[in-house]
Design an enzyme around this catalytic site. Sequence first.
Site, mmCIF file in Angstrom:
data_model
loop_
_atom_site.group_PDB
_atom_site.id
_atom_site.type_symbol
_atom_site.label_atom_id
_atom_site.label_comp_id
_atom_site.label_asym_id
_atom_site.label_seq_id
_atom_site.Cartn_x
_atom_site.Cartn_y
_atom_site.Cartn_z
ATOM 1 N N LYS A 1 0.744 -1.192 0.107
ATOM 2 C CA LYS A 1 0.048 0.242 0.086
ATOM 3 C C LYS A 1 0.854 1.379 -0.097
ATOM 4 O O LYS A 1 0.459 2.052 -0.765
ATOM 5 C CB LYS A 1 -1.133 0.002 1.237
ATOM 6 C CG LYS A 1 -2.066 -0.803 1.069
ATOM 7 C CD LYS A 1 -3.253 -1.022 1.956
ATOM 8 C CE LYS A 1 -4.327 -2.018 1.638
ATOM 9 N NZ LYS A 1 -5.237 -2.012 2.687
ATOM 10 N N LYS B 1 -4.412 -10.381 -5.875
ATOM 11 C CA LYS B 1 -5.642 -10.789 -5.273
ATOM 12 C C LYS B 1 -6.475 -9.726 -5.260
ATOM 13 O O LYS B 1 -6.427 -8.572 -5.796
ATOM 14 C CB LYS B 1 -5.489 -10.785 -3.687
ATOM 15 C CG LYS B 1 -4.962 -9.424 -2.782
ATOM 16 C CD LYS B 1 -5.038 -9.544 -1.344
ATOM 17 C CE LYS B 1 -4.760 -8.420 -1.188
ATOM 18 N NZ LYS B 1 -5.186 -7.540 0.239
ATOM 19 N N LYS C 1 -10.087 -4.278 -2.459
ATOM 20 C CA LYS C 1 -10.992 -3.132 -2.432
ATOM 21 C C LYS C 1 -10.365 -1.776 -2.914
ATOM 22 O O LYS C 1 -10.807 -0.742 -3.625
ATOM 23 C CB LYS C 1 -11.447 -2.539 -1.079
ATOM 24 C CG LYS C 1 -12.309 -3.439 -0.371
ATOM 25 C CD LYS C 1 -12.606 -2.868 0.862
ATOM 26 C CE LYS C 1 -13.388 -3.907 1.935
ATOM 27 N NZ LYS C 1 -12.460 -3.923 3.191
HETATM 28 P P1 TYM Z 1 -10.375 -5.837 5.004
HETATM 29 O O1 TYM Z 1 -11.731 -5.153 5.332
HETATM 30 O O2 TYM Z 1 -9.378 -5.584 4.058
HETATM 31 O O3 TYM Z 1 -10.991 -7.183 4.736
HETATM 32 C C1 TYM Z 1 -11.722 -7.781 5.307
HETATM 33 C C2 TYM Z 1 -11.876 -9.696 5.214
HETATM 34 O O4 TYM Z 1 -11.816 -9.804 4.187
HETATM 35 C C3 TYM Z 1 -10.669 -10.598 3.606
HETATM 36 N N1 TYM Z 1 -10.475 -10.548 2.089
HETATM 37 C C4 TYM Z 1 -10.141 -11.749 1.249
HETATM 38 N N2 TYM Z 1 -10.417 -12.881 1.536
HETATM 39 C C5 TYM Z 1 -10.206 -13.741 0.381
HETATM 40 N N3 TYM Z 1 -9.804 -12.988 -0.853
HETATM 41 C C6 TYM Z 1 -9.590 -11.669 -1.049
HETATM 42 N N4 TYM Z 1 -9.122 -11.384 -2.186
HETATM 43 C C7 TYM Z 1 -9.651 -10.863 0.304
HETATM 44 N N5 TYM Z 1 -9.540 -9.695 0.470
HETATM 45 C C8 TYM Z 1 -9.935 -9.335 1.448
HETATM 46 C C9 TYM Z 1 -9.578 -10.168 4.665
HETATM 47 O O5 TYM Z 1 -8.612 -11.224 4.940
HETATM 48 C C10 TYM Z 1 -10.481 -9.863 5.840
HETATM 49 O O6 TYM Z 1 -10.654 -10.962 6.412
HETATM 50 N N6 TYM Z 1 -7.402 -5.249 9.051
HETATM 51 C C11 TYM Z 1 -8.718 -5.804 8.669
HETATM 52 C C12 TYM Z 1 -9.766 -5.460 9.408
HETATM 53 C C13 TYM Z 1 -9.584 -5.742 10.755
HETATM 54 C C14 TYM Z 1 -9.577 -6.956 11.742
HETATM 55 C C15 TYM Z 1 -9.280 -6.531 13.056
HETATM 56 C C16 TYM Z 1 -9.651 -8.423 11.171
HETATM 57 C C17 TYM Z 1 -9.203 -4.866 11.763
HETATM 58 N N7 TYM Z 1 -9.195 -5.199 12.991
HETATM 59 C C18 TYM Z 1 -9.031 -7.702 13.639
HETATM 60 C C19 TYM Z 1 -9.559 -9.216 12.164
HETATM 61 C C20 TYM Z 1 -9.301 -8.822 13.535
HETATM 62 C C21 TYM Z 1 -8.999 -5.296 6.962
HETATM 63 O O7 TYM Z 1 -8.760 -4.532 6.788
HETATM 64 O O8 TYM Z 1 -9.736 -6.442 6.421
#
Ligand code: TYM
Length: 327
Positions: A111, A194, A197
């Site tokens: 990023k 991957k 967003k």
């Molecule tokens: P975020 O919002 O980027 O993504 C949410 C969840 O989606 C999963 N994900 C994917 N899974 C499969 N294929 C993909 N291409 C893909 N893109 C995203 C992510 O692995 C995630 O599970 N930092 C985290 C949010 C967060 C969090 C936490 C999660 C903040 N605090 C504590 C768990 C525990 C995030 O930005 O996810």
Amino acid sequence: MKRILSGVQATGKLHIGNYLGAMKQWVKWQDKGECIFFIPDLHSLNIRPKPQHLKNETLNNVAWLLACGINPDKSIIYAQSHVSANSELCWILNNYVTMGELNRMTQFKEKSQKRGTTGQLVGLFDYPVLMAADILAYSANIIPVGEDQRQHVELTRDIAERFNNIYGKTFIVPEAAIGDIGSRVMNLADPENKMSKSDNNQNGNVLLFDKPETIKSKIARAVTDSGSTIEASDNKPAITNLLQIYAGFSDRNVKEIEKKYANKGYKEFKTNLADLVADKISELQKKFEKNRKNQEILKKILEKGAQKANIIASKKLVQVKERIGLI
Ligand code: TYM
């Protein structure tokens, strides 16, 4: 009883990777323990979203969680910014992690390179520590996430162990739970990367907001590999990805699907996949629309969730403060 915790950011472009890798998995965990699913709205500040956009998307995410099958009577649903203990613990944990460790985080490296000014923000750099606080404040045992978050959960474990070694057992050392299917959904236009967003090439992402025709056209245009067999293998990243998506949406395993398409061509496979995904997402969208209409209910869910979350997290914070000598 095990505690399960995870979150999904409200940046407005939820895609089928988020759904298959995370939200769909979470539903299954609801019968296996005490679940907490939250909207990490403070994490999203590192892209400096427009205020109205962030507000709207936070409520959208609640409506999507309900549409996917998260039940607010069983699970705590809350917004990160409603529980100040998360941020306070983040500040404390900043003293148990090094800049070297944060510099090694793959997501930060990617990023910070891709983005302009916001790639250099401390909020982006420190994001994994806030995530560690999100997890450790709730003594969560299991963190169901997609593959891209594995490294952040590993760092959380290291921080927890480091802290425990100095002050005695304070934190539960959590484990990531990463599903076999759909834990790394790849970009349809570029299967080496991957689905994300933050990707500008939205043709490669199937969004939960996409209309059925858009979904079908994105899947029809998805790149394929050379050859014509429908088989998952390391040298066929595009077909492997489509098979994973098929498996995720049909609840069948990849082997069964390969068998079904053993003597068939890419075209038929992609058409069936497009219909399957478009139908499932339309169903979710109908539920989403219904939930989103009643904004007051969504706000109430967050309010109730925050009350419960606050009780859990502030207790842990008191213990941590005591351990480190804050009076
Ligand atoms: P975020 O919002 O980027 O993504 C949410 C969840 O989606 C999963 N994900 C994917 N899974 C499969 N294929 C993909 N291409 C893909 N893109 C995203 C992510 O692995 C995630 O599970 N930092 C985290 C949010 C967060 C969090 C936490 C999660 C903040 N605090 C504590 C768990 C525990 C995030 O930005 O996810």
